[in-house]
Design a protein around this motif. Structure first.
Motif, PDB file in Angstrom:
ATOM      1  N   MET A  41       1.589  -1.586  10.983  1.00  0.00           N
ATOM      2  CA  MET A  41       2.143  -0.311  11.433  1.00  0.00           C
ATOM      3  C   MET A  41       3.668  -0.317  11.383  1.00  0.00           C
ATOM      4  SD  MET A  41      -0.372   1.644  11.749  1.00  0.00           S
ATOM      5  CE  MET A  41       0.699   3.025  12.208  1.00  0.00           C
ATOM      6  N   GLU A  42       4.303  -1.473  11.580  1.00  0.00           N
ATOM      7  CA  GLU A  42       5.762  -1.558  11.421  1.00  0.00           C
ATOM      8  C   GLU A  42       6.140  -1.210   9.981  1.00  0.00           C
ATOM      9  OE1 GLU A  42       8.157  -2.035  13.551  1.00  0.00           O
ATOM     10  OE2 GLU A  42       6.980  -2.564  15.326  1.00  0.00           O
ATOM     11  N   GLY A  43       5.305  -1.640   9.034  1.00  0.00           N
ATOM     12  CA  GLY A  43       5.539  -1.277   7.638  1.00  0.00           C
ATOM     13  C   GLY A  43       5.395   0.221   7.413  1.00  0.00           C
ATOM     14  N   VAL A  44       4.432   0.841   8.090  1.00  0.00           N
ATOM     15  CA  VAL A  44       4.259   2.299   7.994  1.00  0.00           C
ATOM     16  C   VAL A  44       5.477   3.014   8.578  1.00  0.00           C
ATOM     17  CG1 VAL A  44       2.875   4.268   8.792  1.00  0.00           C
ATOM     18  CG2 VAL A  44       1.734   2.146   8.075  1.00  0.00           C
ATOM     19  N   PHE A  45       5.969   2.530   9.720  1.00  0.00           N
ATOM     20  CA  PHE A  45       7.088   3.193  10.394  1.00  0.00           C
ATOM     21  C   PHE A  45       8.369   3.185   9.562  1.00  0.00           C
ATOM     22  CE2 PHE A  45       5.047   1.684  14.628  1.00  0.00           C
ATOM     23  CZ  PHE A  45       4.153   2.743  14.579  1.00  0.00           C
ATOM     24  N   VAL A  60       0.820  -1.213   0.000  1.00  0.00           N
ATOM     25  CA  VAL A  60       0.000   0.000   0.000  1.00  0.00           C
ATOM     26  C   VAL A  60       0.854   1.262   0.000  1.00  0.00           C
ATOM     27  CG1 VAL A  60      -1.612   1.342   1.430  1.00  0.00           C
ATOM     28  CG2 VAL A  60      -1.949  -1.125   1.151  1.00  0.00           C
ATOM     29  N   ALA A  61       2.044   1.195   0.583  1.00  0.00           N
ATOM     30  CA  ALA A  61       2.879   2.363   0.887  1.00  0.00           C
ATOM     31  C   ALA A  61       3.014   3.324  -0.292  1.00  0.00           C
ATOM     32  CB  ALA A  61       4.271   1.905   1.323  1.00  0.00           C
ATOM     33  N   PRO A  62       2.996   4.630  -0.011  1.00  0.00           N
ATOM     34  CA  PRO A  62       3.097   5.630  -1.077  1.00  0.00           C
ATOM     35  C   PRO A  62       4.448   5.661  -1.772  1.00  0.00           C
ATOM     36  CG  PRO A  62       3.125   6.680   1.084  1.00  0.00           C
ATOM     37  CD  PRO A  62       2.793   5.247   1.316  1.00  0.00           C
ATOM     38  N   SER A  63       5.476   5.091  -1.149  1.00  0.00           N
ATOM     39  CA  SER A  63       6.793   5.026  -1.777  1.00  0.00           C
ATOM     40  C   SER A  63       7.367   3.632  -1.579  1.00  0.00           C
ATOM     41  CB  SER A  63       7.742   6.070  -1.170  1.00  0.00           C
ATOM     42  OG  SER A  63       7.923   5.827   0.210  1.00  0.00           O
ATOM     43  N   ASP A  64       8.128   3.162  -2.566  1.00  0.00           N
ATOM     44  CA  ASP A  64       8.721   1.830  -2.470  1.00  0.00           C
ATOM     45  C   ASP A  64       9.902   1.832  -1.516  1.00  0.00           C
ATOM     46  OD1 ASP A  64       6.944   0.662  -4.270  1.00  0.00           O
ATOM     47  OD2 ASP A  64       8.150   1.259  -5.993  1.00  0.00           O
ATOM     48  N   VAL A  65       9.933   0.828  -0.644  1.00  0.00           N
ATOM     49  CA  VAL A  65      11.041   0.659   0.297  1.00  0.00           C
ATOM     50  C   VAL A  65      11.993  -0.382  -0.276  1.00  0.00           C
ATOM     51  CG1 VAL A  65      11.675  -0.037   2.641  1.00  0.00           C
ATOM     52  CG2 VAL A  65       9.538   1.222   2.245  1.00  0.00           C
ATOM     53  N   PRO A  66      13.308  -0.104  -0.328  1.00  0.00           N
ATOM     54  CA  PRO A  66      14.253  -1.082  -0.881  1.00  0.00           C
ATOM     55  C   PRO A  66      14.173  -2.422  -0.137  1.00  0.00           C
ATOM     56  CG  PRO A  66      15.328   1.039  -0.514  1.00  0.00           C
ATOM     57  CD  PRO A  66      13.979   1.140   0.121  1.00  0.00           C
ATOM     58  N   LEU A  91      -6.115   2.802  -2.618  1.00  0.00           N
ATOM     59  CA  LEU A  91      -6.687   3.745  -3.579  1.00  0.00           C
ATOM     60  C   LEU A  91      -6.232   5.172  -3.263  1.00  0.00           C
ATOM     61  CD1 LEU A  91     -10.320   2.315  -3.853  1.00  0.00           C
ATOM     62  CD2 LEU A  91      -8.462   2.094  -5.500  1.00  0.00           C
ATOM     63  N   HIS A  92      -6.097   5.484  -1.991  1.00  0.00           N
ATOM     64  CA  HIS A  92      -5.663   6.827  -1.594  1.00  0.00           C
ATOM     65  C   HIS A  92      -4.218   7.088  -2.010  1.00  0.00           C
ATOM     66  CE1 HIS A  92      -5.108  10.468   0.767  1.00  0.00           C
ATOM     67  NE2 HIS A  92      -4.077   9.911   1.363  1.00  0.00           N
ATOM     68  N   TYR A  93      -3.352   6.100  -1.786  1.00  0.00           N
ATOM     69  CA  TYR A  93      -1.921   6.315  -2.006  1.00  0.00           C
ATOM     70  C   TYR A  93      -1.432   5.945  -3.405  1.00  0.00           C
ATOM     71  CZ  TYR A  93      -1.134   7.313   2.918  1.00  0.00           C
ATOM     72  OH  TYR A  93      -1.155   7.885   4.172  1.00  0.00           O
ATOM     73  N   ARG A  94      -2.042   4.950  -3.998  1.00  0.00           N
ATOM     74  CA  ARG A  94      -1.479   4.389  -5.229  1.00  0.00           C
ATOM     75  C   ARG A  94      -2.272   4.687  -6.495  1.00  0.00           C
ATOM     76  NH1 ARG A  94       3.716   1.969  -5.376  1.00  0.00           N
ATOM     77  NH2 ARG A  94       4.224   1.269  -3.274  1.00  0.00           N
ATOM     78  N   VAL A  95      -3.507   5.111  -6.363  1.00  0.00           N
ATOM     79  CA  VAL A  95      -4.325   5.383  -7.544  1.00  0.00           C
ATOM     80  C   VAL A  95      -4.608   6.875  -7.606  1.00  0.00           C
ATOM     81  CG1 VAL A  95      -6.480   4.884  -8.756  1.00  0.00           C
ATOM     82  CG2 VAL A  95      -5.379   3.099  -7.382  1.00  0.00           C
ATOM     83  N   PRO A  96      -3.987   7.582  -8.529  1.00  0.00           N
ATOM     84  CA  PRO A  96      -4.188   9.032  -8.598  1.00  0.00           C
ATOM     85  C   PRO A  96      -5.621   9.369  -8.975  1.00  0.00           C
ATOM     86  CG  PRO A  96      -2.984   8.265 -10.509  1.00  0.00           C
ATOM     87  CD  PRO A  96      -3.096   7.092  -9.579  1.00  0.00           C
ATOM     88  N   PRO A  97      -6.156  10.476  -8.446  1.00  0.00           N
ATOM     89  CA  PRO A  97      -7.516  10.873  -8.820  1.00  0.00           C
ATOM     90  C   PRO A  97      -7.589  11.186 -10.305  1.00  0.00           C
ATOM     91  CG  PRO A  97      -6.397  12.641  -7.635  1.00  0.00           C
ATOM     92  CD  PRO A  97      -5.516  11.428  -7.541  1.00  0.00           C
ATOM     93  N   GLU A  98      -8.738  10.902 -10.882  1.00  0.00           N
ATOM     94  CA  GLU A  98      -8.908  11.155 -12.311  1.00  0.00           C
ATOM     95  C   GLU A  98      -8.901  12.658 -12.580  1.00  0.00           C
ATOM     96  OE1 GLU A  98     -12.270   9.290 -13.989  1.00  0.00           O
ATOM     97  OE2 GLU A  98     -11.673   7.269 -13.409  1.00  0.00           O
TER      98      GLU A  98
END
Length: 215
Positions: free
Chosen positions: A124-128, A47-53, A188-195
């Motif tokens: 939440m660990e993934g969010v942190f 889901v994360a808005p940016s990819d983590v290595p 949908l909030h983080y990965r799918v841009p609004p039309e």
């Protein structure tokens, strides 16, 4: 007939059992995430808005480097973890719900005493891992969307506002039942841009009898 899609398993049972056995073995640090926590952690990374290595999230999940029997085992275990993350992305991208590896009921127990709490704590660990990225665009909306995961994780019980929120057991039960949908909402909030609305075509000015456009 319900329009709600059936949750999609992110790995088959045999692969989950293989991961469970490895994460529960003595070759993994005692502080490493177990299968339930790792599942939540990897769904958060999907889901994360940016990819983590991978090097970063693998080290965090295992709390260091586990003792693999050989390169083949290392490739198998890391491959299954990455497959779980990618399968979550693929399901969410199609608007499908991820199947969570536990029953979506608290049965009167505190969330942190159940797999639900373990999964949300892993999430939440993934969010942190990259917390700033989750909150930099719209902090208020991010906090609202993440509140159910925070409340069910048991990691924020000391905060006065959270204690009041978690005291409502009926609300918590409702949130648990909605967890797969809440994951999709986050995606949908983080990965799918609004039309972007299509531009309105410019109206052509009528042409007069003399062939010139009227002003």
């Amino acid at each position: 007939m319900s329009d709600t899609p059936q949750p999609q398993p992110l790995l088959d049972d045999d692969d989950l059992d293989l991961l469970d056995d490895f994460l529960d073995s003595e070759r993994v640090d005692a502080e490493a995430l177990d299968l339930i926590g790792a599942h939540g952690f990897l769904v958060a990374l999907a889901v994360a808005p940016s990819d983590v290595p991978p090097a970063s999230w693998v080290a965090e999940l295992f709390h260091g480097e586990p003792t693999f029997a050989d390169d083949a085992e290392r490739e198998t275990i890391l491959g299954l973890l990455e497959a779980l993350r990618r399968n979550a992305i693929a399901a969410l991208e199609q608007g499908l719900l991820p199947e969570l590896p536990f029953e979506l009921v608290l049965d009167g127990l505190a969330a942190e005493e159940t797999p639900i709490g373990d999964w949300c704590a892993g999430f939440m660990e993934g969010v942190f891992l990259d917390e700033a990225a989750w909150f930099e665009e719209d902090e208020e909306t991010a906090a609202t969307l993440l509140l159910p995961f925070m409340a069910l994780s048991g990691l924020f019980d000391e905060e006065p506002d959270m204690a009041e929120f978690t005291a409502d057991t009926a609300r918590l039960e409702a949130l648990v039942a909605q967890l797969p949908e809440l994951v999709l909402d986050l995606y949908l909030h983080y990965r799918v841009p609004p039309e972007t609305p299509k531009p309105t075509p410019r109206k052509k000015k009528p042409v007069g009898r003399d062939g010139k456009r009227k002003r």
